[in-house]
Design a protein around this motif. Structure first.
Motif, short mmCIF file in Angstrom:
data_model
loop_
_atom_site.label_atom_id
_atom_site.label_comp_id
_atom_site.label_asym_id
_atom_site.label_seq_id
_atom_site.Cartn_x
_atom_site.Cartn_y
_atom_site.Cartn_z
N HIS A 26 -19.07 -3.18 24.78
CA HIS A 26 -18.35 -3.09 23.51
C HIS A 26 -18.71 -1.80 22.77
CE1 HIS A 26 -16.20 -6.94 22.85
NE2 HIS A 26 -16.98 -7.33 23.84
N LYS A 27 -19.97 -1.42 22.79
CA LYS A 27 -20.40 -0.20 22.10
C LYS A 27 -19.74 1.03 22.71
CE LYS A 27 -24.54 2.30 20.73
NZ LYS A 27 -26.00 2.31 20.68
N VAL A 28 -19.68 1.08 24.02
CA VAL A 28 -19.11 2.24 24.71
C VAL A 28 -17.60 2.31 24.46
CG1 VAL A 28 -18.68 3.24 26.99
CG2 VAL A 28 -20.95 2.35 26.43
N VAL A 29 -16.91 1.19 24.56
CA VAL A 29 -15.45 1.17 24.33
C VAL A 29 -15.16 1.52 22.87
CG1 VAL A 29 -13.39 -0.30 24.25
CG2 VAL A 29 -14.95 -0.42 26.21
N SER A 35 -13.46 7.91 18.92
CA SER A 35 -13.25 9.30 19.31
C SER A 35 -11.77 9.68 19.31
CB SER A 35 -13.85 9.53 20.70
OG SER A 35 -13.68 10.85 21.10
N LEU A 36 -10.92 8.79 19.80
CA LEU A 36 -9.49 9.11 19.79
C LEU A 36 -8.86 8.90 18.42
CD1 LEU A 36 -7.24 6.57 20.00
CD2 LEU A 36 -8.31 6.33 22.21
N ALA A 37 -9.53 8.14 17.55
CA ALA A 37 -9.00 7.93 16.20
C ALA A 37 -9.21 9.15 15.30
CB ALA A 37 -9.66 6.71 15.57
N ARG A 38 -10.23 9.96 15.57
CA ARG A 38 -10.55 11.10 14.69
C ARG A 38 -9.36 12.04 14.44
NH1 ARG A 38 -15.56 11.26 17.49
NH2 ARG A 38 -17.08 10.18 16.19
N PRO A 39 -8.72 12.56 15.48
CA PRO A 39 -7.60 13.48 15.22
C PRO A 39 -6.40 12.77 14.58
CG PRO A 39 -7.84 13.12 17.59
CD PRO A 39 -9.02 12.47 16.93
N VAL A 40 -6.23 11.48 14.87
CA VAL A 40 -5.12 10.74 14.26
C VAL A 40 -5.37 10.61 12.75
CG1 VAL A 40 -3.91 8.52 14.18
CG2 VAL A 40 -4.58 9.49 16.38
N LYS A 41 -6.61 10.28 12.37
CA LYS A 41 -6.94 10.19 10.94
C LYS A 41 -6.72 11.52 10.24
CE LYS A 41 -11.16 8.72 11.18
NZ LYS A 41 -12.50 8.20 10.88
N LYS A 42 -7.14 12.60 10.90
CA LYS A 42 -6.98 13.93 10.31
C LYS A 42 -5.50 14.24 10.09
CE LYS A 42 -8.53 18.68 11.00
NZ LYS A 42 -9.26 19.60 11.86
N SER A 43 -4.67 13.94 11.08
CA SER A 43 -3.22 14.16 10.95
C SER A 43 -2.61 13.28 9.88
CB SER A 43 -2.51 13.89 12.28
OG SER A 43 -2.87 14.83 13.24
N MET A 44 -3.04 12.01 9.83
CA MET A 44 -2.50 11.10 8.81
C MET A 44 -2.81 11.61 7.42
SD MET A 44 -3.01 7.15 9.83
CE MET A 44 -2.38 6.49 11.36
N LYS A 45 -4.03 12.09 7.22
CA LYS A 45 -4.42 12.61 5.91
C LYS A 45 -3.58 13.84 5.55
CE LYS A 45 -9.04 10.73 5.91
NZ LYS A 45 -10.44 10.93 5.57
N GLN A 152 -0.80 12.72 23.30
CA GLN A 152 -0.97 13.34 24.62
C GLN A 152 -2.45 13.48 24.99
OE1 GLN A 152 0.34 14.88 21.98
NE2 GLN A 152 -0.89 16.69 21.59
N ASN A 153 -3.35 13.42 24.02
CA ASN A 153 -4.79 13.58 24.28
C ASN A 153 -5.55 12.26 24.24
OD1 ASN A 153 -4.40 16.36 24.31
ND2 ASN A 153 -4.85 16.56 22.13
N PHE A 154 -4.89 11.14 24.04
CA PHE A 154 -5.59 9.88 23.85
C PHE A 154 -6.54 9.54 24.99
CE2 PHE A 154 -2.58 7.56 20.67
CZ PHE A 154 -3.06 8.37 19.67
N GLU A 155 -6.07 9.59 26.21
CA GLU A 155 -6.89 9.20 27.35
C GLU A 155 -8.13 10.09 27.47
OE1 GLU A 155 -6.37 8.51 32.13
OE2 GLU A 155 -4.59 8.45 30.86
N GLU A 156 -7.92 11.39 27.35
CA GLU A 156 -9.03 12.34 27.45
C GLU A 156 -10.06 12.10 26.35
OE1 GLU A 156 -9.75 17.15 26.89
OE2 GLU A 156 -7.72 16.38 27.13
N LEU A 157 -9.60 11.93 25.11
CA LEU A 157 -10.51 11.69 23.99
C LEU A 157 -11.27 10.38 24.15
CD1 LEU A 157 -8.20 12.83 21.05
CD2 LEU A 157 -10.30 13.96 21.82
N PHE A 158 -10.58 9.36 24.63
CA PHE A 158 -11.20 8.05 24.84
C PHE A 158 -12.35 8.16 25.85
CE2 PHE A 158 -11.31 3.94 27.12
CZ PHE A 158 -11.67 3.12 26.07
N TYR A 159 -12.10 8.79 26.98
CA TYR A 159 -13.14 8.90 28.01
C TYR A 159 -14.26 9.84 27.58
CZ TYR A 159 -10.29 6.11 31.10
OH TYR A 159 -9.58 5.08 31.65
#
Length: 172
Positions: A26-29, A35-45, A152-159
């Motif tokens: 759970h911690k790793v996931v 990690s993938l939420a960071r750029p989304v939050k920045k764009s939303m703001k 387009q970067n979700f998978e990369e950011l997640f891993y």
């Protein structure tokens, strides 16, 4: 042939190891999702309407508990985070108004419902009695746009987020 019999201590150890494995997973996931939420939050703001800036300030990520996951039909064993306007700013949750901004609102009439003096307060401080016609709000899908800008970067950011956490755990 030799047979080993598990005593209570070994069975407890196995249960603890299984629980540790589940917590680690759970911690790793969760780290990958954050990690993938960071750029989304920045764009939303950046994409959020900047009237008073409160909507942008309210954008954050939040780990969902079991009850919240069940309301959203997410399996309780899954790790899930919510990204969007889910933080109180100046004492108010902005998620409610964000839905109106995201989807828009058709023109409609609003009747004062306060029983005694038939008045209601608007954000500008004006008081009105009786009924007003709301002109509606044009849709501004800033949250959807933010996801589209970054998907387009979700998978990369997640891993990468997962790998970073695993590296930290290995280094301990």
């Amino acid at each position: 042939m030799i047979f080993f019999e598990a005593n209570d201590d070994i069975e407890k150890l196995i249960i603890e190891l299984n629980q540790f494995e589940e917590k680690l997973k759970h911690k790793v996931v969760r780290s990958g999702l954050v990690s993938l939420a960071r750029p989304v939050k920045k764009s939303m703001k950046a994409n959020a309407p900047q009237d008073d800036g409160d909507l942008a300030k309210s954008i954050n990520h939040k780990l969902l508990n079991k009850r919240q996951k069940s309301r959203l039909s997410i399996d309780s064993d899954e790790v899930a985070i919510l990204v969007g306007p889910n933080k109180k700013v100046n004492g108010f949750h902005k998620g409610f108004i964000a839905n109106f901004i995201e989807d828009g609102v058709k023109p409609h009439s609003i009747k004062a419902i306060k029983k005694h003096d038939k008045t209601m307060k608007f954000g500008s401080g004006d008081f009105v009695s009786g009924e007003i016609n709301h002109p509606g709000i044009k849709a501004n899908p800033f949250m959807e746009r933010s996801i589209d800008q970054n998907d387009q970067n979700f998978e990369e950011l997640f891993y990468k987020g997962m790998a970073r956490t695993l590296d930290k755990i290995r280094a301990q």
